[in-house]
Design a protein around this motif. Structure first.
Motif, mmCIF file in Angstrom:
data_model
loop_
_atom_site.group_PDB
_atom_site.id
_atom_site.type_symbol
_atom_site.label_atom_id
_atom_site.label_comp_id
_atom_site.label_asym_id
_atom_site.label_seq_id
_atom_site.Cartn_x
_atom_site.Cartn_y
_atom_site.Cartn_z
ATOM 1 N N ALA A 1 -2.268 7.890 -6.886
ATOM 2 C CA ALA A 1 -2.622 6.538 -6.474
ATOM 3 C C ALA A 1 -1.618 5.525 -7.021
ATOM 4 C CB ALA A 1 -4.031 6.195 -6.938
ATOM 5 N N HIS A 2 -1.242 5.672 -8.286
ATOM 6 C CA HIS A 2 -0.262 4.753 -8.883
ATOM 7 C C HIS A 2 1.117 4.931 -8.250
ATOM 8 C CE1 HIS A 2 -3.491 4.437 -11.842
ATOM 9 N NE2 HIS A 2 -2.907 3.345 -12.285
ATOM 10 N N ARG A 3 1.451 6.158 -7.908
ATOM 11 C CA ARG A 3 2.746 6.388 -7.262
ATOM 12 C C ARG A 3 2.792 5.722 -5.892
ATOM 13 N NH1 ARG A 3 4.764 12.436 -6.149
ATOM 14 N NH2 ARG A 3 2.860 12.424 -4.894
ATOM 15 N N TRP B 1 4.505 0.571 -11.778
ATOM 16 C CA TRP B 1 3.521 1.496 -11.230
ATOM 17 C C TRP B 1 4.020 2.942 -11.290
ATOM 18 C CZ3 TRP B 1 -1.438 0.522 -10.081
ATOM 19 C CH2 TRP B 1 -1.827 -0.810 -9.946
ATOM 20 N N MET B 2 5.298 3.145 -11.015
ATOM 21 C CA MET B 2 5.852 4.500 -11.074
ATOM 22 C C MET B 2 5.834 5.046 -12.501
ATOM 23 S SD MET B 2 6.761 5.524 -8.012
ATOM 24 C CE MET B 2 7.452 5.037 -6.423
ATOM 25 N N ARG B 3 6.134 4.173 -13.459
ATOM 26 C CA ARG B 3 6.099 4.612 -14.857
ATOM 27 C C ARG B 3 4.678 5.016 -15.241
ATOM 28 N NH1 ARG B 3 7.580 0.216 -17.323
ATOM 29 N NH2 ARG B 3 9.808 0.689 -17.374
ATOM 30 N N ALA C 1 -3.865 -2.102 1.789
ATOM 31 C CA ALA C 1 -5.314 -1.926 1.694
ATOM 32 C C ALA C 1 -5.663 -0.491 1.304
ATOM 33 C CB ALA C 1 -5.970 -2.301 3.020
ATOM 34 N N LEU C 2 -4.963 0.467 1.884
ATOM 35 C CA LEU C 2 -5.221 1.870 1.562
ATOM 36 C C LEU C 2 -4.823 2.188 0.120
ATOM 37 C CD1 LEU C 2 -3.931 3.391 4.912
ATOM 38 C CD2 LEU C 2 -6.280 3.636 4.038
ATOM 39 N N ALA C 3 -3.689 1.665 -0.318
ATOM 40 C CA ALA C 3 -3.239 1.903 -1.691
ATOM 41 C C ALA C 3 -4.206 1.284 -2.692
ATOM 42 C CB ALA C 3 -1.835 1.343 -1.890
ATOM 43 N N LEU D 1 5.081 1.496 -2.360
ATOM 44 C CA LEU D 1 4.958 0.290 -1.532
ATOM 45 C C LEU D 1 5.797 -0.850 -2.093
ATOM 46 C CD1 LEU D 1 1.145 0.397 -0.749
ATOM 47 C CD2 LEU D 1 2.934 0.182 0.963
ATOM 48 N N ASN D 2 5.719 -1.053 -3.377
ATOM 49 C CA ASN D 2 6.497 -2.128 -3.996
ATOM 50 C C ASN D 2 7.995 -1.884 -3.864
ATOM 51 O OD1 ASN D 2 4.849 -4.291 -5.527
ATOM 52 N ND2 ASN D 2 3.761 -2.398 -6.019
#
Length: 581
Positions: free
Chosen positions: A414-416, A434-436, A399-401, A421-422
């Motif tokens: 935010a994307h990191r 997301w990391m990319r 939820a926070l992410a 999480l994933n």
């Protein structure tokens, strides 16, 4: 004293500290001369360090320069020697390395500072302190002092003691204040409920460092550096980049959290010198010169990335300077505490960082940084079983992410957080995606590169991720230990045990974790250090009995790739960890 031959990074680090020091802040000519001498010596060109060459390269003299009639080089070299002596007697008394320019030569030498510690504490500093106090006594008081030296000495020490007590009380009073206050006289009432908090108060609470760029150099090299700086600074969400010069009408003395990168011509033709300065004080915090080769197309981006990674993130020069000044806003303080946690991961530092960010969120913070960092800390609480926050869960972290991405669609942090999480949930493809994206949003932030590489490594793509994280580790002198652990895993899985061992040795500087001890145990076995192996094995068995009994279970729980789990378990068994089932 014996002169050592230290590694180039150690010389570079000492040089940068000198150039950014208070001692050298007001002497541009001394900074230019020192940089020139050290860089030429380090480049293997010590034979070029003659008065004639220095006069032309550093002080702009022409071929008609005559040292017999123009003493500029000798005078400035003498000034430089005095400043070096002053720096290492005061600000640099604790530096591990000294740079010295011996009289009679312009070639710098490097000395271990270990032998200077006692001298700095004894005859170098202490006899001078009373002299400085005596010079501040008016002439009439000086006459009385001569007549009654004992009485005046007692009076002087009495008042010094009183001043010290008052200063200490002032520090205590300031530290008792609300740590979320803004650095102005009109700080908002931080105890006010969110419903009554003004928009201005929330904005001030979340204020980030302001960064300006001023270009005083001309030419293609300066244009390339400036373009790379502008592109890089826009990618960092830890600062607010102002793409223009500072307005002349601004009250610079009030700009405690404002900074400027100034680009000027360097000591040699084609060189560009970049100085980072605090706007309020004018103090030079960092000075770095790019050679013509450094500013070439295809090279300048990497050079600028290294500079910005060392200065702009919460671990960099800008935030460190603000922390030392005590002028933090609420968000800046929280980001500093968050950085402190990742440099020394334990329950206490985790709770301190979490509570700080949590308070901002409760007061209506709008910054995506607040929620992205809370998301990561929430997941840390789940995986490392921290007691705070109570009832931590993966769902709350999600939820926070999600809130962080909503509030900062172009926020690398935010994307990191989403990628992190994933990764912890074993969704490697989503994690890498997301990391990319985080890395693409800010290719100049080494922490984004490290996070992307970490995701690749723990998705089993060791050959892709290891070179990226190795570059990040090598380019950053102070970085979180998870970078070192990621490098250990990548190198270990590629059979590079020398690099893996070096990475594992860095894991001794943080709070003890089972997987860090496991890495050190494997490295000790690989290097044949049986004493270290037995000590680490005993510590691991005593402090982490659950892991020692079933390391495979822990690795599987952490969603490690199957091939990595098998290799780690086998290596731990070879190192003597029970059956390592």
């Amino acid at each position: 004293m014996q002169h050592s031959t230290p590694a180039a990074p150690a010389v570079r680090e000492t040089l940068e500290r000198l150039l950014a020091s208070e001692t050298f802040a007001r002497s541009e000519r001394a900074r230019n001369l020192l940089r020139y001498l050290v860089e030429r010596e380090q480049a293997g060109e010590a034979d070029r360090l003659k008065g004639f060459s220095i006069a032309m390269d550093v002080f702009g003299k022409d071929a008609d320069f005559d040292s017999a009639t123009d003493a500029v080089v000798r005078v400035q070299a003498g000034r430089l020697r005095d400043l070096l002596e002053q720096y290492f007697a005061t600000e640099g008394a604790g530096d591990p390395l000294r740079i010295v320019v011996p009289r009679g030569t312009y070639v710098p030498v490097y000395e271990s500072n270990s032998a200077q510690a006692s001298a700095a504490a004894g005859p170098t500093l202490r006899p001078h302190a009373p002299d400085r106090v005596d010079r501040q006594v008016p002439a009439m008081a000086g006459a009385s002092l001569a007549a009654a030296p004992l009485l005046m000495r007692q009076i002087r020490f009495f008042w010094l003691a009183i001043a010290l007590v008052v200063a200490m009380l002032g520090v205590l009073i300031v530290r008792q204040g609300d740590f979320l206050a803004v650095p102005t006289a009109a700080a908002p009432d931080t105890e006010a409920p969110v419903a009554t908090a003004s928009i201005d108060a929330v904005t001030a609470m979340e204020a980030l460092p302001l960064v300006y760029l001023v270009v005083k150099a001309k030419g293609a090299e300066a244009d390339r550096v400036a373009a790379a700086m502008r592109a890089g600074l826009t990618g960092f969400d830890t600062v607010d980049f102002i793409g223009r010069a500072i307005a002349d009408e601004r009250d610079h003395a009030a700009d405690a959290i404002s900074f400027v990168y100034e680009l000027r011509s360097g000591p040699l033709a084609g060189d560009i010198t970049i100085e980072l300065q605090n706007v309020a004080t004018g103090r030079v915090l960092l000075s770095r010169t790019f050679s013509r080769a450094d500013t070439a197309p295809g090279e300048v981006e990497d050079r600028v990335a290294g500079l910005l990674s060392a200065t702009v993130p919460a671990s960099g020069t800008i935030y460190t300077t603000i922390q030392q000044s005590g002028q933090q806003t609420g968000l800046i303080r929280c980001l500093l505490l968050n950085e402190a946690y990742y440099l020394d991961q334990n329950a206490a530092s985790h709770e301190t960082a979490y509570r700080c960010l949590e308070t901002l969120a409760e007061r209506g913070a709008k910054s995506s940084l607040v929620y992205s960092e809370l998301a990561s800390l929430q997941l840390e609480a789940v995986t490392d079983r921290y007691s705070y926050p109570p009832d931590a869960s993966v769902e709350k972290a999600w939820a926070l992410a999600h809130k962080a991405v909503q509030r900062g669609a172009n926020s690398p942090n935010a994307h990191r957080a989403y990628g992190y999480l994933n990764a912890r949930l074993g969704k490697s493809d989503e994690s890498i995606r997301w990391m990319r994206k985080a890395y693409e949003l800010n290719t100049d932030d080494l922490s984004m590169a490290a996070a992307y590489a970490y995701g690749l490594i723990f998705a089993g793509r060791y050959a892709e991720g290891t070179p990226i994280i190795a570059r990040a580790v090598e380019a950053s002198s102070g970085h979180p230990t998870w970078w070192d652990f990621g490098l250990f895993i990548g190198a270990f899985m590629q059979g590079d045990m020398e690099r893996a061992g070096n990475a594992a040795s860095a894991l001794t500087t943080t709070a003890t974790k089972s997987h860090y001890l496991a890495a050190r145990l494997i490295a000790a076995k690989a290097t044949g250090d049986d004493t270290a192996r037995r000590a680490i094995l005993a510590e691991l068995t005593a402090d982490f009995p659950r892991f020692a009994a079933n390391p495979r279970g822990t690795f599987v729980e952490r969603k490690y790739p199957a091939d990595l789990v098998d290799r780690l378990v086998d290596a731990l068994r070879d190192a003597g960890l029970g059956s390592a089932t």
